[in-house]
Design a protein around this motif. Sequence first.
Motif, PDB file in Angstrom:
ATOM      1  N   ASP A  14       1.094 -33.447 -71.794  1.00  9.95           N
ATOM      2  CA  ASP A  14       1.032 -35.034 -72.311  1.00  9.95           C
ATOM      3  C   ASP A  14      -0.313 -34.849 -73.363  1.00  9.95           C
ATOM      4  O   ASP A  14      -0.561 -35.779 -74.266  1.00  9.95           O
ATOM      5  CB  ASP A  14       0.843 -36.171 -71.467  1.00  9.95           C
ATOM      6  CG  ASP A  14       2.179 -36.527 -71.294  1.00  9.95           C
ATOM      7  OD1 ASP A  14       3.363 -36.068 -71.783  1.00  9.95           O
ATOM      8  OD2 ASP A  14       2.451 -37.912 -70.899  1.00  9.95           O
ATOM      9  N   GLU A  16       6.030 -34.155 -75.802  1.00 10.49           N
ATOM     10  CA  GLU A  16       5.715 -35.766 -75.728  1.00 10.49           C
ATOM     11  C   GLU A  16       4.309 -35.891 -75.523  1.00 10.49           C
ATOM     12  O   GLU A  16       3.592 -35.939 -74.681  1.00 10.49           O
ATOM     13  CB  GLU A  16       6.480 -36.327 -74.341  1.00 10.49           C
ATOM     14  CG  GLU A  16       6.003 -37.768 -73.985  1.00 10.49           C
ATOM     15  CD  GLU A  16       6.045 -38.246 -72.804  1.00 10.49           C
ATOM     16  OE1 GLU A  16       5.446 -39.542 -72.726  1.00 10.49           O
ATOM     17  OE2 GLU A  16       6.028 -37.664 -71.910  1.00 10.49           O
ATOM     18  N   HIS A  57       2.273 -44.527 -67.653  1.00 13.60           N
ATOM     19  CA  HIS A  57       0.954 -44.616 -68.282  1.00 13.60           C
ATOM     20  C   HIS A  57       1.587 -45.367 -69.730  1.00 13.60           C
ATOM     21  O   HIS A  57       0.719 -45.294 -70.732  1.00 13.60           O
ATOM     22  CB  HIS A  57       0.263 -43.388 -68.553  1.00 13.60           C
ATOM     23  CG  HIS A  57       0.866 -42.377 -69.233  1.00 13.60           C
ATOM     24  ND1 HIS A  57       0.353 -41.707 -70.197  1.00 13.60           N
ATOM     25  CD2 HIS A  57       2.175 -41.918 -68.962  1.00 13.60           C
ATOM     26  CE1 HIS A  57       1.320 -40.660 -70.845  1.00 13.60           C
ATOM     27  NE2 HIS A  57       2.303 -40.771 -69.952  1.00 13.60           N
ATOM     28  N   THR A 108       0.853 -39.582 -66.855  1.00 14.61           N
ATOM     29  CA  THR A 108       1.249 -40.206 -65.393  1.00 14.61           C
ATOM     30  C   THR A 108       0.688 -39.465 -64.604  1.00 14.61           C
ATOM     31  O   THR A 108       0.196 -40.047 -63.238  1.00 14.61           O
ATOM     32  CB  THR A 108       2.657 -40.062 -65.278  1.00 14.61           C
ATOM     33  OG1 THR A 108       3.211 -41.315 -66.240  1.00 14.61           O
ATOM     34  CG2 THR A 108       3.333 -40.678 -63.954  1.00 14.61           C
ATOM     35  N   ALA A 129       2.044 -37.967 -75.442  1.00 13.69           N
ATOM     36  CA  ALA A 129       1.542 -39.232 -75.193  1.00 13.69           C
ATOM     37  C   ALA A 129       0.025 -39.468 -75.594  1.00 13.69           C
ATOM     38  O   ALA A 129      -0.456 -40.406 -75.782  1.00 13.69           O
ATOM     39  CB  ALA A 129       1.659 -39.578 -73.781  1.00 13.69           C
ATOM     40  N   ASP A 139       5.238 -34.019 -67.915  1.00 12.92           N
ATOM     41  CA  ASP A 139       4.491 -35.090 -67.302  1.00 12.92           C
ATOM     42  C   ASP A 139       5.565 -35.555 -66.160  1.00 12.92           C
ATOM     43  O   ASP A 139       5.056 -35.710 -65.146  1.00 12.92           O
ATOM     44  CB  ASP A 139       4.057 -36.177 -68.066  1.00 12.92           C
ATOM     45  CG  ASP A 139       3.055 -37.252 -67.615  1.00 12.92           C
ATOM     46  OD1 ASP A 139       2.453 -36.838 -66.613  1.00 12.92           O
ATOM     47  OD2 ASP A 139       2.990 -37.927 -67.896  1.00 12.92           O
ATOM     48  N   ASP A 177       6.581 -41.863 -65.030  1.00 12.44           N
ATOM     49  CA  ASP A 177       6.646 -41.669 -66.246  1.00 12.44           C
ATOM     50  C   ASP A 177       7.534 -42.248 -67.042  1.00 12.44           C
ATOM     51  O   ASP A 177       8.128 -42.012 -68.229  1.00 12.44           O
ATOM     52  CB  ASP A 177       6.528 -40.085 -66.837  1.00 12.44           C
ATOM     53  CG  ASP A 177       6.223 -39.658 -67.917  1.00 12.44           C
ATOM     54  OD1 ASP A 177       5.122 -40.267 -68.426  1.00 12.44           O
ATOM     55  OD2 ASP A 177       6.644 -38.791 -68.602  1.00 12.44           O
TER      56      ASP A 177
HETATM   57 MN    MN Z   1       3.904 -39.155 -69.853  1.00 10.74          MN
END
Ligand code: MN
Length: 355
Positions: A185, A3, A135, A155, A5, A50, A110
């Motif tokens: 992340d 992920e 986040h 997060t 992010a 995360d 998260d």
């Molecule tokens: Mn995340």
Amino acid sequence: MGEPAGAEGPVAGDATGPTEAEWAAAVAAVRDLPPDRRVLLICHVNPDGDALGSMLGFALGLRRLGYRAVQATFPGRPELPEAFQAMPGLDLLVPAAAAWTDPDLVLSFDAASASRLGELADRLTGPATAVVIDHHASNTRFGTVHLVDPTAAATSVVVEQLLDRLGVPLDVEIAECLYVALATDTGSFRFEMTTPAVHEMAARLLATGLRPGEISRRIFDTRPFGAVRLYGDVLRRTRLEPEAVGGRGLVWTYATLDDLARHRQRPPVLEPLIDSIRCTAEADVSCLVKQVAPGEWAVSLRSKGGVDVSAVAVALGGGGHRLAAGFTGRGEVEEVVAAVRAELPGTGEPGEDQG
Ligand code: MN
Ligand code: AMP
Ligand code: MN
């Protein structure tokens, strides 16, 4: 895992973190709770580094504050990728079916929306204070107290600040959890959102004595031989459509339950697979379609920057970040990919292109 992010890059516009009033409310929600009360921590379905690291890191922090009744959980099957099976704090993890139905305090990690908490979403609508730590810019502000920072790379950035405000010092176990989260992340500190502040946080975590090489090997660079062979099968059927997305290119593949069974693997083993197709030079957008049940697919979308894939995911009932998003697809693989194509810019009517 998988992920990125942080891949969304610094958030445009006026995105800001929690207000002082929100921080104060979150600190009070914990501090005002006697240590014999039950605290339930929940993270999103199919937890990544995360989700899990932020949740377990905070759970350990609560333990250090003297809370004795702490449960950490996530919806769905109580099944973790091999990569996370040595994380500190796992002894606090319980299956969703065993999670208290009437905790005294609930915290969510998260998750951008209550739907990401599956069958556990109802814990956030009961009488207990529900602190939402996240986040995602798309956070729907469910729950009662919001610590949502769309400028945070993970997060766990928010979690570290909350622990600091609660007076919990970092120790090597908490730090390992937050490090797994931050490394996940930011794609191992590669993505756009890897700011000086991210490296400063990493420095604080490393200063506790954790072993970054060992952690990275475990969470990014280790998989069963069966998974290596499975990846081979799935990668061999990858399709490249260089003309798609207005010439930016689309690359996609799929994995079925039969693929998993043939190689004696479980679904979480597929989480990092998107990284093996999103590297395709000829495509901005990548798509991995993972079967979760007959006619039901977990779809991962990634963009290198040209396309807002969260808009595609949201249009198809999912969510995520600008450069990393997902949704649940229905029907045959081809139908799911057709639905993605139809939502991508530059493939439909003129004027749809996002430039
Ligand atoms: Mn995340
Ligand atoms: P993934 O492809 O599963 O690594 O997910 C990438 C991003 O999309 C994460 O930020 C997820 O929170 C989000 N996401 C994935 N699947 C869904 C879904 N079904 N609904 C909402 N958000 C999702
Ligand atoms: Mn996540």
